[in-house]
Scaffold this active site. Structure first.
Site, PDB file in Angstrom:
ATOM      1  N   LYS A 122      15.421 -16.998 -16.245  1.00 46.50           N
ATOM      2  CA  LYS A 122      15.841 -15.657 -15.814  1.00 46.50           C
ATOM      3  C   LYS A 122      16.907 -15.116 -16.752  1.00 46.50           C
ATOM      4  O   LYS A 122      16.844 -13.994 -17.224  1.00 46.50           O
ATOM      5  CB  LYS A 122      16.410 -15.710 -14.379  1.00 46.50           C
ATOM      6  CG  LYS A 122      15.393 -15.823 -13.301  1.00 46.50           C
ATOM      7  CD  LYS A 122      14.594 -14.564 -13.031  1.00 46.50           C
ATOM      8  CE  LYS A 122      13.307 -14.390 -13.744  1.00 46.50           C
ATOM      9  NZ  LYS A 122      12.269 -15.369 -13.755  1.00 46.50           N
ATOM     10  N   CYS A 181       0.837  -1.188   0.000  1.00 41.98           N
ATOM     11  CA  CYS A 181       0.000   0.000   0.000  1.00 41.98           C
ATOM     12  C   CYS A 181       0.880   1.248   0.000  1.00 41.98           C
ATOM     13  O   CYS A 181       2.059   1.195   0.308  1.00 41.98           O
ATOM     14  CB  CYS A 181      -0.880   0.012   1.252  1.00 41.98           C
ATOM     15  SG  CYS A 181      -1.897  -1.454   1.413  1.00 41.98           S
ATOM     16  N   LYS A 231       4.396  -8.308 -18.439  1.00 41.49           N
ATOM     17  CA  LYS A 231       4.389  -8.795 -17.053  1.00 41.49           C
ATOM     18  C   LYS A 231       3.288  -9.828 -16.849  1.00 41.49           C
ATOM     19  O   LYS A 231       3.448 -10.777 -16.117  1.00 41.49           O
ATOM     20  CB  LYS A 231       4.186  -7.635 -16.080  1.00 41.49           C
ATOM     21  CG  LYS A 231       4.222  -8.038 -14.610  1.00 41.49           C
ATOM     22  CD  LYS A 231       5.520  -8.712 -14.224  1.00 41.49           C
ATOM     23  CE  LYS A 231       5.530  -9.208 -12.800  1.00 41.49           C
ATOM     24  NZ  LYS A 231       6.706 -10.076 -12.530  1.00 41.49           N
ATOM     25  N   GLU A 274      14.396 -22.525 -13.783  1.00 41.56           N
ATOM     26  CA  GLU A 274      14.111 -21.113 -13.454  1.00 41.56           C
ATOM     27  C   GLU A 274      15.341 -20.249 -13.674  1.00 41.56           C
ATOM     28  O   GLU A 274      15.240 -19.145 -14.226  1.00 41.56           O
ATOM     29  CB  GLU A 274      13.605 -20.995 -12.017  1.00 41.56           C
ATOM     30  CG  GLU A 274      13.363 -19.584 -11.545  1.00 41.56           C
ATOM     31  CD  GLU A 274      12.400 -18.782 -12.428  1.00 41.56           C
ATOM     32  OE1 GLU A 274      11.707 -19.380 -13.264  1.00 41.56           O
ATOM     33  OE2 GLU A 274      12.382 -17.547 -12.295  1.00 41.56           O
ATOM     34  N   HIS A 294      23.309 -38.074 -23.225  1.00 50.37           N
ATOM     35  CA  HIS A 294      22.380 -38.620 -24.238  1.00 50.37           C
ATOM     36  C   HIS A 294      22.151 -37.625 -25.364  1.00 50.37           C
ATOM     37  O   HIS A 294      21.145 -37.691 -26.058  1.00 50.37           O
ATOM     38  CB  HIS A 294      21.056 -38.995 -23.564  1.00 50.37           C
ATOM     39  CG  HIS A 294      21.202 -40.064 -22.546  1.00 50.37           C
ATOM     40  ND1 HIS A 294      21.376 -41.386 -22.859  1.00 50.37           N
ATOM     41  CD2 HIS A 294      21.281 -39.983 -21.182  1.00 50.37           C
ATOM     42  CE1 HIS A 294      21.523 -42.092 -21.758  1.00 50.37           C
ATOM     43  NE2 HIS A 294      21.471 -41.271 -20.720  1.00 50.37           N
ATOM     44  N   ASN A 306      -0.504   0.549   6.034  1.00 51.56           N
ATOM     45  CA  ASN A 306       0.225  -0.348   5.141  1.00 51.56           C
ATOM     46  C   ASN A 306       0.820  -1.434   6.015  1.00 51.56           C
ATOM     47  O   ASN A 306       1.548  -1.144   6.961  1.00 51.56           O
ATOM     48  CB  ASN A 306       1.336   0.395   4.393  1.00 51.56           C
ATOM     49  CG  ASN A 306       2.180  -0.558   3.529  1.00 51.56           C
ATOM     50  OD1 ASN A 306       1.692  -1.629   3.141  1.00 51.56           O
ATOM     51  ND2 ASN A 306       3.422  -0.201   3.263  1.00 51.56           N
ATOM     52  N   GLY A 307       0.487  -2.698   5.729  1.00 56.43           N
ATOM     53  CA  GLY A 307       1.022  -3.814   6.517  1.00 56.43           C
ATOM     54  C   GLY A 307      -0.082  -4.837   6.761  1.00 56.43           C
ATOM     55  O   GLY A 307      -1.148  -4.791   6.141  1.00 56.43           O
ATOM     56  N   TRP A 359      -3.114  -2.097  -1.664  1.00 50.51           N
ATOM     57  CA  TRP A 359      -2.755  -3.362  -2.332  1.00 50.51           C
ATOM     58  C   TRP A 359      -3.410  -4.421  -1.465  1.00 50.51           C
ATOM     59  O   TRP A 359      -2.923  -4.721  -0.367  1.00 50.51           O
ATOM     60  CB  TRP A 359      -1.242  -3.530  -2.394  1.00 50.51           C
ATOM     61  CG  TRP A 359      -0.785  -4.869  -2.892  1.00 50.51           C
ATOM     62  CD1 TRP A 359      -0.454  -5.948  -2.132  1.00 50.51           C
ATOM     63  CD2 TRP A 359      -0.601  -5.283  -4.247  1.00 50.51           C
ATOM     64  NE1 TRP A 359      -0.087  -7.002  -2.915  1.00 50.51           N
ATOM     65  CE2 TRP A 359      -0.156  -6.628  -4.219  1.00 50.51           C
ATOM     66  CE3 TRP A 359      -0.754  -4.676  -5.487  1.00 50.51           C
ATOM     67  CZ2 TRP A 359       0.124  -7.355  -5.383  1.00 50.51           C
ATOM     68  CZ3 TRP A 359      -0.470  -5.392  -6.632  1.00 50.51           C
ATOM     69  CH2 TRP A 359      -0.046  -6.713  -6.576  1.00 50.51           C
ATOM     70  N   ARG A 365       3.854   1.404  -6.851  1.00 53.61           N
ATOM     71  CA  ARG A 365       3.844   0.336  -5.841  1.00 53.61           C
ATOM     72  C   ARG A 365       2.753  -0.676  -6.098  1.00 53.61           C
ATOM     73  O   ARG A 365       2.712  -1.733  -5.446  1.00 53.61           O
ATOM     74  CB  ARG A 365       3.675   0.940  -4.442  1.00 53.61           C
ATOM     75  CG  ARG A 365       4.793   1.855  -3.989  1.00 53.61           C
ATOM     76  CD  ARG A 365       4.386   2.686  -2.774  1.00 53.61           C
ATOM     77  NE  ARG A 365       4.220   1.898  -1.579  1.00 53.61           N
ATOM     78  CZ  ARG A 365       5.197   1.642  -0.718  1.00 53.61           C
ATOM     79  NH1 ARG A 365       6.405   2.089  -0.964  1.00 53.61           N
ATOM     80  NH2 ARG A 365       4.992   0.923   0.361  1.00 53.61           N
ATOM     81  N   GLU A 406      15.575 -14.440 -20.447  1.00 52.39           N
ATOM     82  CA  GLU A 406      14.510 -13.449 -20.684  1.00 52.39           C
ATOM     83  C   GLU A 406      14.970 -12.013 -20.460  1.00 52.39           C
ATOM     84  O   GLU A 406      14.343 -11.086 -20.967  1.00 52.39           O
ATOM     85  CB  GLU A 406      13.276 -13.735 -19.834  1.00 52.39           C
ATOM     86  CG  GLU A 406      13.404 -13.459 -18.358  1.00 52.39           C
ATOM     87  CD  GLU A 406      12.053 -13.602 -17.653  1.00 52.39           C
ATOM     88  OE1 GLU A 406      11.025 -13.195 -18.202  1.00 52.39           O
ATOM     89  OE2 GLU A 406      12.044 -14.140 -16.554  1.00 52.39           O
TER      90      GLU A 406
HETATM   91  C1  AGP Z   1       8.851 -14.906 -15.466  1.00 52.74           C
HETATM   92  O1  AGP Z   1      10.010 -14.150 -15.159  1.00 52.74           O
HETATM   93  C2  AGP Z   1       8.110 -14.354 -16.659  1.00 52.74           C
HETATM   94  N1  AGP Z   1       7.767 -12.990 -16.438  1.00 52.74           N
HETATM   95  C3  AGP Z   1       6.943 -15.228 -17.080  1.00 52.74           C
HETATM   96  O2  AGP Z   1       7.444 -16.507 -17.385  1.00 52.74           O
HETATM   97  C4  AGP Z   1       5.825 -15.397 -16.025  1.00 52.74           C
HETATM   98  O3  AGP Z   1       6.317 -16.176 -14.959  1.00 52.74           O
HETATM   99  C5  AGP Z   1       4.646 -16.130 -16.674  1.00 52.74           C
HETATM  100  O4  AGP Z   1       4.141 -15.311 -17.712  1.00 52.74           O
HETATM  101  C6  AGP Z   1       3.527 -16.460 -15.684  1.00 52.74           C
HETATM  102  O5  AGP Z   1       3.007 -15.266 -15.164  1.00 52.74           O
HETATM  103  P1  AGP Z   1       2.009 -15.400 -13.901  1.00 52.74           P
HETATM  104  O6  AGP Z   1       2.792 -15.989 -12.775  1.00 52.74           O
HETATM  105  O7  AGP Z   1       1.565 -13.987 -13.627  1.00 52.74           O
HETATM  106  O8  AGP Z   1       0.876 -16.286 -14.286  1.00 52.74           O
END
Ligand code: AGP
Length: 606
Positions: free
Chosen positions: A483, A2, A601, A479, A502, A100-101, A74, A27, A486
């Site tokens: 990272k 928040c 995002k 993962e 293999h 906020n909290g 939030w 935020r 991307e």
């Molecule tokens: C992860 O760094 C990416 N931004 C992307 O793979 C993301 O995790 C994926 O689009 C899923 O998003 P969500 O967790 O909001 O569903």
């Protein structure tokens, strides 16, 4: 998180409040509101949705006062709505508060207050505070706030106004940030520096348990017993953009450095002395349905689910299938009413994951969502929700959400395990103790940032990188690889270490980089032999491992050490070095870390 803003001075408060809230929009929020002291009363307006909704709603009203408070919410407790928005007010409207909290003992306080006859207007944890202050108010606002906060457990940054104190704001903080902006004949209070930079660069940074009494001419900082304390003035030398990132160069770096707090906030309300309590989860139902578990998600969230494939199957002896949502929804999955479907989504709006949720429900499965956004589509359509209280994640590359997703899956695993008698009380208590150590251990890993930055500098010009691991470490490698690719655009892939020979080992040549998360003691020697095979073909080995992994340490070229925890607990924090490595590679390569090319995002389309 928040956002809070407060103003007291000689100018009309409303424009200052709205401008401050605008500066705090980054935020993340789902509703906003203001309260202004005027003519012996408090004028309140609050609206679900964007700040513009609030601005429009205030246009039709007179806000003449020169002192007031504002808030962007939030949501954590209670979905986004006008009623759940802040400010919250006392029964007679004479006191208004923004927060906020998370007040962890809100249920107990609410029951006490309702027994005293207080009537609640919202579903929020925050509202208990304004009624508690009213309950203790005998004319002195500081004393009432102090006495109320003695009873509150959890995190808070609050601002309070009371109608008989026409130009005064009382504020207090514990665990949630709050700063006081020092002006000339006017003073400000805010969650974060961007909200006040337009007016002043001089401020007090409140510390935990501190309070303050603020008027246009005076700011008195007090300890938790309301005794005055002296504060050094902090002179802000950031520009406005840097201020939104809390002084960090990018939101991604800020969010990596928030991971200890995200873990704490996700744990705190659920980790009692000797047990895990999961709010609003029909645990018996989940445990009953968890005879076969489907985990469905996309991207990073899918990788969190992959961790659970290994941990739940080995600890709970429950079959776990993990699917990309975009695959699950088109493969006619054999899912039915005896199954549990866990959907994981930071945004709660990913189209493929939402479609998979709907398919699972249509097939009769019980659906549990793990998400970071209260009131998101996925949170509303699931049968139950376990929130990752990581706070808003602004950077496209997910970091703190991943850690808290893995944490929530671990909490669920431990709770179901205890329910099913997998652990005895001693083992269960030991596991809870490990969870409690996570925030501090995350901070210890972050102290290694300089070493990881140097490693990124050394390897950032590569065009390819390979992440290899076995079992949980392979899930983590997935993962780590995402990272890196991307945000730095270095081609990378995750390969199970045993699979190298293999085929993929044909890719290795002199100087190929192998990044090796190795946190599973039972597999150290196996992975070490894969590393030696690769090294013999010219590969350079960067291991992320523990001090006990002697066979790994003996053959790695570079080592980033992480603390040693139970296998199921390691990925919650052992991912941090890979997040930092990806971040610094992207910075070295000069790319837009927070907004990488071609990515969004939240992917709300198929
Ligand atoms: C992860 O760094 C990416 N931004 C992307 O793979 C993301 O995790 C994926 O689009 C899923 O998003 P969500 O967790 O909001 O569903």
């Amino acid at each position: 998180m928040c956002g809070i803003i407060g103003y007291t001075g000689t100018h009309p408060a409303l424009p200052v409040l709205l401008e401050g809230l605008k500066r705090l929009e980054y935020r993340g929020y789902d509703s906003a509101g203001v309260a202004v002291l005027q003519e012996g009363t408090i004028a309140v307006e609050k609206k679900k949705g964007r700040l513009e909704n609030l601005r429009q709603a205030t246009k039709d009203r007179r806000f003449t006062g020169c002192a007031g408070i504002g808030h962007t919410r939030w949501a954590t407790h209670g979905e986004p709505s006008d009623r759940n928005s802040h400010p919250h007010t006392s029964a007679d409207g004479s006191i208004a508060l923004v927060h906020n909290g998370i007040i962890e003992n809100h249920a107990r306080l609410r029951a006490f207050l309702e027994r005293q006859g207080y009537v609640f207007q919202s579903q929020t944890d925050t509202e208990v505070l304004v009624h508690l202050i009213a309950h203790h108010f005998k004319g002195d606002l500081v004393s009432a706030v102090r006495d109320a906060l003695y009873l509150a457990e959890g995190s808070y940054a609050i601002c309070v106004v009371e109608q008989s104190h026409p130009d005064t704001i009382v504020c207090a903080r514990k665990d949630s940030p709050l700063i006081i902006g020092l002006g000339e004949g006017e003073n400000f209070v805010a969650s974060d520096i961007p909200a006040i930079l337009k007016y002043t660069r001089r401020c007090y940074l409140l510390d935990d348990y501190e309070m303050a009494l603020i008027s246009p001419q005076h700011v008195t900082v007090l300890d938790r017993n309301a005794k005055p304390v002296s504060k050094a003035v902090f002179d802000v030398n950031w520009d406005e953009n840097a201020a939104e990132r809390g002084g960090y160069a990018h939101f991604m770096l800020k969010e990596i450095h928030e991971e200890d707090k995200a873990i704490s906030e996700t744990l705190a309300p659920r980790l009692k002395e000797h047990e895990i309590t999961l709010e609003n989860i029909d645990l018996a139902g989940v445990a009953h349905h968890a005879r076969r578990v489907f985990i469905v998600a996309c991207g990073t969230a899918y990788h969190a689910g992959m961790i659970a494939k290994y941990t739940w199957e080995s600890v709970l002896k429950i079959p776990v299938e993990v699917d990309y949502a975009s695959e699950f929804r088109y493969r006619s999955p054999l899912i039915g009413s005896d199954d549990l479907l866990i959907v994981i989504s930071q945004s709660g709006e990913t189209a493929d994951t939402l479609a998979a949720l709907r398919l699972g429900k249509k097939c009769g499965a019980q659906v549990l969502a793990i998400t970071n956004v209260v009131g998101s589509s996925i949170s509303r359509e699931a049968d139950s929700v376990l929130y990752t209280w990581a706070g808003p994640e602004i950077a496209v590359a997910s970091t703190k959400a991943y850690c808290t997703q893995v944490l929530c899956l671990a909490l669920l695993m431990l709770r179901i395990g205890y329910e099913k008698g997998v652990f005895d009380a001693t083992t269960y208590a030991q596991h809870l103790d490990e969870l409690k150590r996570l925030p501090q251990l995350a901070r210890e890993i972050l102290k290694n940032e300089g070493q990881i930055k140097d490693l990124a500098h050394r390897y950032c010009s590569l065009s390819d990188a390979y992440f290899i691991g076995r079992n949980i470490d392979y899930a983590m490698a997935l993962e780590g690889s995402l990272k890196l690719k991307e945000i730095s655009y270095i081609h990378s892939e995750a390969i199970t270490a045993g699979e190298l020979k293999h085929g993929p080992i044909a890719l290795l040549e002199q100087g190929s980089l192998l990044i090796v998360p190795a946190t599973q003691p039972a597999l150290f020697d196996k992975v070490a032999s894969n590393m030696i095979e690769s090294k013999a073909r010219g590969a350079h080995l960067l291991a992320i491992t523990t001090a006990e992994a002697h066979s790994i340490l003996d053959c790695a070229n570079d080592v980033v050490l992480v603390p040693s925890l139970s296998p199921w607990c390691m990925p919650i924090i052992a991912i941090i070095p890979m997040q930092l490595f990806a971040y610094y590679c992207a910075v070295e390569r000069g790319y837009d870390v927070d907004k990488p090319r071609n990515l969004a995002k939240s992917v709300t389309v198929e």
